[in-house]
Write a protein that holds these residues in place. Structure first.
Motif, PDB file in Angstrom:
ATOM      1  N   LEU A  17       0.836  -1.197   0.000  1.00  0.00           N
ATOM      2  CA  LEU A  17       0.000   0.000   0.000  1.00  0.00           C
ATOM      3  C   LEU A  17       0.873   1.251   0.000  1.00  0.00           C
ATOM      4  N   PRO A  18       0.480   2.273  -0.763  1.00  0.00           N
ATOM      5  CA  PRO A  18       1.230   3.531  -0.745  1.00  0.00           C
ATOM      6  C   PRO A  18       0.918   4.325   0.521  1.00  0.00           C
ATOM      7  N   ALA A  19       1.742   5.308   0.804  1.00  0.00           N
ATOM      8  CA  ALA A  19       1.432   6.241   1.889  1.00  0.00           C
ATOM      9  C   ALA A  19       0.109   6.919   1.544  1.00  0.00           C
ATOM     10  N   ALA A  20      -0.751   7.093   2.545  1.00  0.00           N
ATOM     11  CA  ALA A  20      -2.083   7.660   2.301  1.00  0.00           C
ATOM     12  C   ALA A  20      -2.670   8.114   3.634  1.00  0.00           C
ATOM     13  N   PRO A  21      -3.768   8.881   3.593  1.00  0.00           N
ATOM     14  CA  PRO A  21      -4.443   9.229   4.843  1.00  0.00           C
ATOM     15  C   PRO A  21      -4.778   7.950   5.620  1.00  0.00           C
ATOM     16  N   ALA A  22      -4.613   7.999   6.930  1.00  0.00           N
ATOM     17  CA  ALA A  22      -4.801   6.806   7.765  1.00  0.00           C
ATOM     18  C   ALA A  22      -6.187   6.194   7.612  1.00  0.00           C
ATOM     19  N   ALA A  23      -7.228   7.022   7.526  1.00  0.00           N
ATOM     20  CA  ALA A  23      -8.585   6.480   7.376  1.00  0.00           C
ATOM     21  C   ALA A  23      -8.703   5.672   6.090  1.00  0.00           C
ATOM     22  N   GLU A  24      -8.107   6.163   5.015  1.00  0.00           N
ATOM     23  CA  GLU A  24      -8.134   5.453   3.737  1.00  0.00           C
ATOM     24  C   GLU A  24      -7.364   4.136   3.834  1.00  0.00           C
ATOM     25  N   THR A  25      -6.212   4.170   4.481  1.00  0.00           N
ATOM     26  CA  THR A  25      -5.411   2.960   4.645  1.00  0.00           C
ATOM     27  C   THR A  25      -6.165   1.929   5.486  1.00  0.00           C
ATOM     28  N   LEU A  26      -6.828   2.371   6.543  1.00  0.00           N
ATOM     29  CA  LEU A  26      -7.617   1.445   7.366  1.00  0.00           C
ATOM     30  C   LEU A  26      -8.751   0.827   6.561  1.00  0.00           C
ATOM     31  N   GLN A  27      -9.403   1.615   5.719  1.00  0.00           N
ATOM     32  CA  GLN A  27     -10.468   1.073   4.884  1.00  0.00           C
ATOM     33  C   GLN A  27      -9.921   0.017   3.924  1.00  0.00           C
ATOM     34  N   ARG A  28      -8.778   0.283   3.325  1.00  0.00           N
ATOM     35  CA  ARG A  28      -8.154  -0.707   2.438  1.00  0.00           C
ATOM     36  C   ARG A  28      -7.775  -1.960   3.213  1.00  0.00           C
ATOM     37  N   LEU A  29      -7.257  -1.755   4.412  1.00  0.00           N
ATOM     38  CA  LEU A  29      -6.840  -2.878   5.245  1.00  0.00           C
ATOM     39  C   LEU A  29      -8.016  -3.788   5.586  1.00  0.00           C
ATOM     40  N   THR A  30      -9.178  -3.198   5.850  1.00  0.00           N
ATOM     41  CA  THR A  30     -10.341  -4.025   6.166  1.00  0.00           C
ATOM     42  C   THR A  30     -10.761  -4.875   4.972  1.00  0.00           C
ATOM     43  N   ARG A  31     -10.610  -4.338   3.770  1.00  0.00           N
ATOM     44  CA  ARG A  31     -10.958  -5.115   2.575  1.00  0.00           C
ATOM     45  C   ARG A  31      -9.968  -6.256   2.350  1.00  0.00           C
ATOM     46  N   ILE A  32      -8.701  -6.014   2.636  1.00  0.00           N
ATOM     47  CA  ILE A  32      -7.667  -7.032   2.422  1.00  0.00           C
ATOM     48  C   ILE A  32      -7.741  -8.134   3.471  1.00  0.00           C
ATOM     49  N   THR A  33      -7.961  -7.758   4.724  1.00  0.00           N
ATOM     50  CA  THR A  33      -7.857  -8.705   5.839  1.00  0.00           C
ATOM     51  C   THR A  33      -9.196  -9.168   6.404  1.00  0.00           C
ATOM     52  N   SER A  34     -10.278  -8.489   6.073  1.00  0.00           N
ATOM     53  CA  SER A  34     -11.615  -8.760   6.620  1.00  0.00           C
ATOM     54  C   SER A  34     -11.718  -8.479   8.115  1.00  0.00           C
ATOM     55  N   ILE A  35     -10.816  -7.660   8.656  1.00  0.00           N
ATOM     56  CA  ILE A  35     -10.931  -7.271  10.062  1.00  0.00           C
ATOM     57  C   ILE A  35     -12.007  -6.204  10.207  1.00  0.00           C
TER      58      ILE A  35
END
Length: 92
Positions: A17-35
């Motif tokens: 993942l590229p550097a990005a606003p934390a909220a955006e990164t967390l949203q991407r993380l939930t899609r990748i990991t299903s957390i």
């Protein structure tokens, strides 16, 4: 904001993942990991997550995303969801 999903905390995820606003990164993380992650968008305003590349567990990813902030990720044992909150003793 509540983001859906649940996952084993000790599973490794291959992340790029590229550097990005934390909220955006967390949203991407939930899609990748299903957390499931709960956070207040205003608390993440102005917080930039670093670029992430490699194999990480969910706790490792959350620590990296929140590094150098007064925020921490706290896991709720029953649901497995993570809440992003201010670290104890830090001002709002």
């Amino acid at each position: 904001m509540l983001l859906p999903g649940s996952a084993a905390a000790d599973s490794l995820y291959s992340i790029n993942l590229p550097a990005a606003p934390a909220a955006e990164t967390l949203q991407r993380l939930t899609r990748i990991t299903s957390i499931q992650v709960v956070f207040r968008p205003d608390e993440l305003a102005g917080v930039t997550a670093p670029a992430l590349q490699g194999d990480y567990t969910v706790p490792q990813l959350l620590r990296l995303i929140l590094a150098d902030t007064s925020l921490v990720a706290v896991r709720e044992e029953v649901s497995g969801a993570y809440a992003i909150t201010r670290a104890p003793g830090t001002p709002p």
